[in-house]
Scaffold this motif. Sequence first.
Motif, PDB file in Angstrom:
ATOM      1  N   GLU A   1       0.833  -1.202   0.000  1.00 19.40           N
ATOM      2  CA  GLU A   1       0.000   0.000   0.000  1.00 19.40           C
ATOM      3  C   GLU A   1       0.870   1.255   0.000  1.00 19.40           C
ATOM      4  OE1 GLU A   1      -4.055   1.505   2.081  1.00 19.40           O
ATOM      5  OE2 GLU A   1      -2.524   0.813   3.475  1.00 19.40           O
ATOM      6  N   ALA A   2       1.931   1.247   0.799  1.00 17.64           N
ATOM      7  CA  ALA A   2       2.813   2.412   0.883  1.00 17.64           C
ATOM      8  C   ALA A   2       3.538   2.678  -0.431  1.00 17.64           C
ATOM      9  CB  ALA A   2       3.817   2.218   2.019  1.00 17.64           C
ATOM     10  N   ALA A   3       3.799   1.631  -1.185  1.00 17.24           N
ATOM     11  CA  ALA A   3       4.565   1.759  -2.428  1.00 17.24           C
ATOM     12  C   ALA A   3       3.694   2.084  -3.642  1.00 17.24           C
ATOM     13  CB  ALA A   3       5.345   0.473  -2.690  1.00 17.24           C
ATOM     14  N   THR A   4       2.385   2.077  -3.457  1.00 14.12           N
ATOM     15  CA  THR A   4       1.471   2.304  -4.584  1.00 14.12           C
ATOM     16  C   THR A   4       0.395   3.300  -4.165  1.00 14.12           C
ATOM     17  OG1 THR A   4      -0.098   0.569  -3.968  1.00 14.12           O
ATOM     18  CG2 THR A   4       1.795  -0.097  -5.313  1.00 14.12           C
ATOM     19  N   GLU A   5      -0.511   3.561  -5.087  1.00 15.59           N
ATOM     20  CA  GLU A   5      -1.662   4.406  -4.764  1.00 15.59           C
ATOM     21  C   GLU A   5      -2.879   3.564  -4.377  1.00 15.59           C
ATOM     22  OE1 GLU A   5      -2.442   7.391  -7.699  1.00 15.59           O
ATOM     23  OE2 GLU A   5      -0.310   7.796  -7.981  1.00 15.59           O
ATOM     24  N   ALA A   6      -2.680   2.264  -4.217  1.00 14.56           N
ATOM     25  CA  ALA A   6      -3.779   1.353  -3.876  1.00 14.56           C
ATOM     26  C   ALA A   6      -4.321   1.657  -2.490  1.00 14.56           C
ATOM     27  CB  ALA A   6      -3.307  -0.087  -3.941  1.00 14.56           C
ATOM     28  N   LYS A   7      -5.620   1.508  -2.345  1.00 17.56           N
ATOM     29  CA  LYS A   7      -6.273   1.610  -1.041  1.00 17.56           C
ATOM     30  C   LYS A   7      -6.579   0.184  -0.593  1.00 17.56           C
ATOM     31  CE  LYS A   7      -6.470   6.081  -1.221  1.00 17.56           C
ATOM     32  NZ  LYS A   7      -5.228   6.708  -0.862  1.00 17.56           N
ATOM     33  N   VAL A   8      -5.791  -0.330   0.308  1.00 20.30           N
ATOM     34  CA  VAL A   8      -5.881  -1.733   0.724  1.00 20.30           C
ATOM     35  C   VAL A   8      -6.918  -1.902   1.826  1.00 20.30           C
ATOM     36  CG1 VAL A   8      -4.627  -3.656   1.774  1.00 20.30           C
ATOM     37  CG2 VAL A   8      -3.503  -2.220   0.054  1.00 20.30           C
ATOM     38  N   TRP A   9      -7.822  -2.833   1.587  1.00 18.67           N
ATOM     39  CA  TRP A   9      -8.761  -3.275   2.608  1.00 18.67           C
ATOM     40  C   TRP A   9      -8.362  -4.712   2.938  1.00 18.67           C
ATOM     41  CZ3 TRP A   9     -14.538  -1.645   2.344  1.00 18.67           C
ATOM     42  CH2 TRP A   9     -14.629  -0.280   2.071  1.00 18.67           C
ATOM     43  N   VAL A  10      -8.211  -5.011   4.202  1.00 20.97           N
ATOM     44  CA  VAL A  10      -7.795  -6.348   4.621  1.00 20.97           C
ATOM     45  C   VAL A  10      -8.835  -6.899   5.592  1.00 20.97           C
ATOM     46  CG1 VAL A  10      -6.332  -5.436   6.485  1.00 20.97           C
ATOM     47  CG2 VAL A  10      -5.880  -7.712   5.560  1.00 20.97           C
ATOM     48  N   MET A  11      -9.115  -8.192   5.469  1.00 18.33           N
ATOM     49  CA  MET A  11     -10.087  -8.782   6.399  1.00 18.33           C
ATOM     50  C   MET A  11      -9.622 -10.137   6.878  1.00 18.33           C
ATOM     51  SD  MET A  11     -13.290  -9.739   3.971  1.00 18.33           S
ATOM     52  CE  MET A  11     -13.044 -10.497   2.380  1.00 18.33           C
ATOM     53  N   ALA A  12     -10.103 -10.494   8.048  1.00 18.19           N
ATOM     54  CA  ALA A  12      -9.757 -11.769   8.665  1.00 18.19           C
ATOM     55  C   ALA A  12     -10.915 -12.748   8.507  1.00 18.19           C
ATOM     56  CB  ALA A  12      -9.454 -11.576  10.146  1.00 18.19           C
ATOM     57  N   PRO A  13     -10.593 -14.005   8.240  1.00 15.97           N
ATOM     58  CA  PRO A  13     -11.648 -15.023   8.146  1.00 15.97           C
ATOM     59  C   PRO A  13     -12.049 -15.540   9.523  1.00 15.97           C
ATOM     60  CG  PRO A  13      -9.524 -16.020   7.721  1.00 15.97           C
ATOM     61  CD  PRO A  13      -9.272 -14.545   7.918  1.00 15.97           C
ATOM     62  N   MET A  14     -13.218 -16.155   9.553  1.00 18.52           N
ATOM     63  CA  MET A  14     -13.709 -16.892  10.722  1.00 18.52           C
ATOM     64  C   MET A  14     -13.695 -16.101  12.026  1.00 18.52           C
ATOM     65  SD  MET A  14     -14.888 -19.765   9.809  1.00 18.52           S
ATOM     66  CE  MET A  14     -14.934 -20.678   8.276  1.00 18.52           C
ATOM     67  N   ILE A  15     -14.011 -14.826  11.960  1.00 23.38           N
ATOM     68  CA  ILE A  15     -14.151 -14.027  13.177  1.00 23.38           C
ATOM     69  C   ILE A  15     -15.426 -14.477  13.891  1.00 23.38           C
ATOM     70  CG2 ILE A  15     -14.623 -11.700  14.049  1.00 23.38           C
ATOM     71  CD1 ILE A  15     -11.716 -12.054  13.232  1.00 23.38           C
ATOM     72  N   SER A  16     -15.316 -14.727  15.190  1.00 19.54           N
ATOM     73  CA  SER A  16     -16.465 -15.216  15.953  1.00 19.54           C
ATOM     74  C   SER A  16     -16.899 -14.281  17.071  1.00 19.54           C
ATOM     75  CB  SER A  16     -16.150 -16.587  16.569  1.00 19.54           C
ATOM     76  OG  SER A  16     -15.926 -17.539  15.565  1.00 19.54           O
ATOM     77  N   THR A  17     -15.960 -13.473  17.587  1.00 15.73           N
ATOM     78  CA  THR A  17     -16.265 -12.645  18.760  1.00 15.73           C
ATOM     79  C   THR A  17     -15.779 -11.214  18.555  1.00 15.73           C
ATOM     80  OG1 THR A  17     -14.143 -13.073  19.845  1.00 15.73           O
ATOM     81  CG2 THR A  17     -15.935 -14.662  20.264  1.00 15.73           C
TER      82      THR A  17
END
Length: 195
Positions: A9-25
């Motif tokens: 993300e820092a090296a580009t103009e991309a807007k990174v969205w990141v998500m985690a799988p199997m969130i329960s709480t």
Amino acid sequence: QLEALAKAEAATEAKVWVMAPMISTAEEAEAFTRKARSYGLKTAGMMIEVPSAALMADKLFEHADFASVGTNDLTQYVMAADRLLSSLADLSTAWQPAVLRLIGTACEGASPKGRPVGVCGEAAADPALAAVLVGLGVASLSMTARALPDVDAVLKSVSLTECQELAKIALDAATAEDARTAVRAQLPILEELGL
């Protein structure tokens, strides 16, 4: 992985969205978003794949910036049915009213905080079900490229209010087949499209 994404993300103009799988709480949602932000990632979200995440969405969205509902996994866990067993196919559809109610609950939990909820999985590619999902409050649909024209045509043929009415019809059904049949009856464009 988070470090690599932050560097990208820092090296580009991309807007990174990141998500985690199997969130329960809520604790898991908080821990993941805190970790992602510690690397400088501004937009951290979660997958909603288990019933507890949908039921407790209002608390999870105190931390997560967005979510994507994994309809395949959510359906499997809600209906306690192995989606690989063809004999259980009638239980392995996101048309199940219990699954739709949980998706609606997740969207309701996200709404007061202005958090977007998307859907990935086979459900988004079903044009009639896509209209129901929009009516439940889903903000984005992820699907294969070949499904896009039909989903696009159906969604262009209905208003948000009509999608909300279709969602109510599906939620009020007793079975997945009843939900599917009742919703499809309200969408004459499906016949025009040969669906």
